[in-house]
Design a protein around this motif. Structure first.
Motif, mmCIF file in Angstrom:
data_model
loop_
_atom_site.group_PDB
_atom_site.id
_atom_site.type_symbol
_atom_site.label_atom_id
_atom_site.label_comp_id
_atom_site.label_asym_id
_atom_site.label_seq_id
_atom_site.Cartn_x
_atom_site.Cartn_y
_atom_site.Cartn_z
ATOM 1 N N ARG A 1 -24.101 35.824 26.380
ATOM 2 C CA ARG A 1 -25.049 34.784 26.786
ATOM 3 C C ARG A 1 -26.178 34.569 25.782
ATOM 4 N N HIS A 2 -26.212 35.350 24.715
ATOM 5 C CA HIS A 2 -27.391 35.367 23.854
ATOM 6 C C HIS A 2 -27.726 33.998 23.275
ATOM 7 N N PHE A 3 -26.713 33.225 22.880
ATOM 8 C CA PHE A 3 -26.964 31.908 22.306
ATOM 9 C C PHE A 3 -26.566 30.761 23.244
ATOM 10 N N VAL A 4 -26.187 31.074 24.463
ATOM 11 C CA VAL A 4 -25.842 30.020 25.422
ATOM 12 C C VAL A 4 -27.111 29.241 25.773
ATOM 13 N N PRO A 5 -27.040 27.908 25.830
ATOM 14 C CA PRO A 5 -28.235 27.118 26.146
ATOM 15 C C PRO A 5 -28.871 27.534 27.474
ATOM 16 N N ALA A 6 -30.199 27.428 27.537
ATOM 17 C CA ALA A 6 -30.927 27.798 28.745
ATOM 18 C C ALA A 6 -30.476 26.964 29.939
ATOM 19 N N ARG A 7 -30.044 25.731 29.685
ATOM 20 C CA ARG A 7 -29.555 24.857 30.759
ATOM 21 C C ARG A 7 -28.460 25.519 31.567
ATOM 22 N N TRP A 8 -27.695 26.416 30.926
ATOM 23 C CA TRP A 8 -26.577 27.080 31.594
ATOM 24 C C TRP A 8 -26.871 28.546 31.875
ATOM 25 N N LEU B 1 -20.187 21.553 21.923
ATOM 26 C CA LEU B 1 -19.268 20.725 22.704
ATOM 27 C C LEU B 1 -20.033 19.642 23.466
ATOM 28 N N PRO B 2 -19.353 18.550 23.830
ATOM 29 C CA PRO B 2 -20.001 17.562 24.696
ATOM 30 C C PRO B 2 -20.444 18.201 26.012
ATOM 31 N N PRO B 3 -21.387 17.573 26.729
ATOM 32 C CA PRO B 3 -21.912 18.175 27.965
ATOM 33 C C PRO B 3 -20.832 18.575 28.970
ATOM 34 N N GLU B 4 -19.786 17.754 29.111
ATOM 35 C CA GLU B 4 -18.731 18.095 30.070
ATOM 36 C C GLU B 4 -18.001 19.365 29.665
ATOM 37 N N GLY B 5 -17.806 19.533 28.370
ATOM 38 C CA GLY B 5 -17.149 20.742 27.890
ATOM 39 C C GLY B 5 -17.995 21.977 28.120
ATOM 40 N N ARG B 6 -19.290 21.870 27.894
ATOM 41 C CA ARG B 6 -20.183 23.002 28.149
ATOM 42 C C ARG B 6 -20.154 23.374 29.633
ATOM 43 N N HIS B 7 -20.100 22.346 30.475
ATOM 44 C CA HIS B 7 -20.008 22.600 31.915
ATOM 45 C C HIS B 7 -18.747 23.400 32.237
ATOM 46 N N ASP B 8 -17.629 23.043 31.625
ATOM 47 C CA ASP B 8 -16.386 23.754 31.893
ATOM 48 C C ASP B 8 -16.500 25.238 31.538
ATOM 49 N N LYS C 1 -6.041 8.906 9.738
ATOM 50 C CA LYS C 1 -7.228 9.760 9.662
ATOM 51 C C LYS C 1 -6.876 11.205 9.984
ATOM 52 N N ARG C 2 -7.409 12.122 9.184
ATOM 53 C CA ARG C 2 -7.213 13.545 9.407
ATOM 54 C C ARG C 2 -8.558 14.250 9.272
ATOM 55 N N GLU C 3 -8.924 15.009 10.272
ATOM 56 C CA GLU C 3 -10.182 15.752 10.228
ATOM 57 C C GLU C 3 -10.038 17.051 11.018
ATOM 58 N N PRO C 4 -10.655 18.138 10.547
ATOM 59 C CA PRO C 4 -10.659 19.375 11.328
ATOM 60 C C PRO C 4 -11.557 19.211 12.554
ATOM 61 N N ARG C 5 -11.060 19.646 13.692
ATOM 62 C CA ARG C 5 -11.830 19.604 14.926
ATOM 63 C C ARG C 5 -11.689 20.937 15.645
ATOM 64 N N PHE C 6 -12.686 21.240 16.467
ATOM 65 C CA PHE C 6 -12.608 22.409 17.335
ATOM 66 C C PHE C 6 -12.210 21.974 18.736
ATOM 67 N N PHE C 7 -11.432 22.837 19.381
ATOM 68 C CA PHE C 7 -10.942 22.562 20.729
ATOM 69 C C PHE C 7 -11.170 23.794 21.595
ATOM 70 N N ALA C 8 -11.767 23.594 22.766
ATOM 71 C CA ALA C 8 -11.989 24.688 23.713
ATOM 72 C C ALA C 8 -10.840 24.715 24.713
ATOM 73 N N VAL C 9 -10.192 25.877 24.800
ATOM 74 C CA VAL C 9 -9.039 26.003 25.698
ATOM 75 C C VAL C 9 -9.219 27.232 26.582
ATOM 76 N N PRO C 10 -8.880 27.127 27.876
ATOM 77 C CA PRO C 10 -9.032 28.267 28.786
ATOM 78 C C PRO C 10 -7.908 29.287 28.598
ATOM 79 N N ARG C 11 -8.149 30.499 29.078
ATOM 80 C CA ARG C 11 -7.223 31.605 28.856
ATOM 81 C C ARG C 11 -5.803 31.295 29.334
ATOM 82 N N GLY C 12 -5.654 30.557 30.397
ATOM 83 C CA GLY C 12 -4.319 30.271 30.907
ATOM 84 C C GLY C 12 -3.473 29.394 30.003
ATOM 85 N N ASP C 13 -4.109 28.753 29.010
ATOM 86 C CA ASP C 13 -3.381 27.819 28.142
ATOM 87 C C ASP C 13 -2.871 28.438 26.852
#
Length: 380
Positions: free
Chosen positions: A49-56, A97-104, A160-172
């Motif tokens: 949690r050390h760098f997790v935003p205070a909002r969360w 991540l976008p706000p919805e991703g942070r919520h997830d 178009k080709r660009e490196p992106r990050f993707f957040a995936v849950p453990r089940g995936d």
């Protein structure tokens, strides 16, 4: 809403982790991953949690407190310190991540264990509402204990080709048992696999955004610094602690020789070579610590321009070289006791040499970047 828990890395909590990690170090090496009780204490102490935003519910904390806490763990077990440092560091990246991703990730609390696969080893294709991602990412430390992963893939949209990050849950994602390295054995840095997983747009962010620095809606200083300005500290802090642990252990191994009289005076076994080893290795470790403290101070100021970003990279790589050299010297002068498979000395040595070989700590690349940025500043 996120659960309420202490948000700081308290000295007592960090000390508890260090004590248990020391007891479990041999067992963890044999298993090639940390024991569950050590992982539990790392999370309870607040590293994830050390760098997790205070909002969360996170601490949105500073880099200097993290450096000190991780280094303390490294004095007991480098692999534990590595896991703790990355648990914090990848959480900071996930704040982009976008706000919805942070919520997830954090809607149930800020202690989610997020691991990182930062090399663009996968491929992503645009689909309605998101991306289809597949690939294999080796060397994902702590993946067995993860709840989410942040993986980098080459995203393709038409031409178009660009490196992106993707957040995936453990089940995936799957895990392939591939970690059989000489050093950092207990990090469990196995291979993460994805097989055509659909990731929504809200869980994706371009690599360019992380390189630029400020996360969307950033309020805390830790969320305003570029990825390349901070990642080196995450990798080097555990090695600083390991070098300090090696110094302490070496001094115990050689205490009799260090306490003896000098040969020039009495003809007794000479202590001077051991004094030189200790003085030089201790000095190099102190110098590395000072470099890393400067890196942390730049980051805690809440921003790093291209020149400071490049200097931070240089300082971290140089610190890693100093630490590896110091511990190697200690190992070579520790005698047969230090080389025993059951002795801590050889574990510290393997870990520091292995950790300093990380691709993010290679001096030639960061040295060139630093010189180019400094030259550009002078020209302007």
């Amino acid at each position: 809403m996120p659960q309420t828990r202490p948000t700081t890395l308290s000295a007592d909590a960090v000390r508890d982790v260090a004590v248990l990690a020391a007891k479990r170090a041999a067992e963890a090496e044999t298993a090639r991953q940390l024991t569950p009780d050590v992982v539990g204490l790392v999370i309870e102490a607040g590293f994830a949690r050390h760098f997790v935003p205070a909002r969360w519910g996170g601490a949105a904390g500073g880099f200097r407190p993290l450096l000190d806490a991780v280094a303390e763990l490294g004095e007991s077990c480098t692999s534990t310190a590595w896991f703790a440092s990355l648990a914090a560091g990848v959480g900071r990246l996930a704040a982009h991540l976008p706000p919805e991703g942070r919520h997830d990730l954090w809607h149930e609390g800020p202690d989610t264990v997020v691991v990182g696969a930062l090399a663009p080893s996968g491929r992503a294709e645009r689909v309605p509402g998101g991306w289809r991602v597949r690939g294999e990412w080796p060397y994902v430390s702590g993946v067995a204990y993860s709840e989410w992963a942040l993986v980098c893939a080459l995203a393709v949209t038409g031409e178009k080709r660009e490196p992106r990050f993707f957040a995936v849950p453990r089940g995936d994602y799957g895990i392939a048992d591939t970690w059989f390295n000489t050093g950092m054995r207990a990090t469990g840095s196995n291979t993460l696999t994805l097989d055509d997983v659909i990731v929504p747009e809200s869980r994706s962010v371009p690599l360019a955004d992380l390189l630029a620095g400020p996360a969307e809606g950033a309020e805390a200083p830790c969320h305003r610094v570029p990825m390349k300005a901070a990642n080196g500290l995450t990798l080097t802090a555990p090695l600083l602690g390991a070098a300090r642990g090696a110094l302490r252990h070496w001094a115990a191994l050689t205490a009799r020789r260090l306490a003896g009289p000098a040969a020039a005076i009495t003809g007794a076994p000479e202590r001077i070579p051991y004094e030189l080893v200790l003085a030089r290795s201790e000095g190099e470790t102190d110098a590395a610590g000072l470099l890393l403290e400067r890196v942390a101070s730049v980051l805690d100021a809440g921003g790093a321009d291209p020149v400071l970003t490049a200097r931070n990279g240089r300082d971290c790589a140089l610190a890693a070289e100093l630490l590896a050299g110091a511990v190697d010297r200690l190992m070579r002068s520790s005698g047969s006791r230090g080389q025993s498979e059951s002795d801590e000395m050889q574990r510290f040595w393997r870990d520091v040499v292995s950790g300093s070989g990380h691709s993010g700590l290679q001096f030639p690349a960061v040295a060139s970047a630093h010189v180019r940025q400094s030259a550009a500043l002078e020209v302007s």
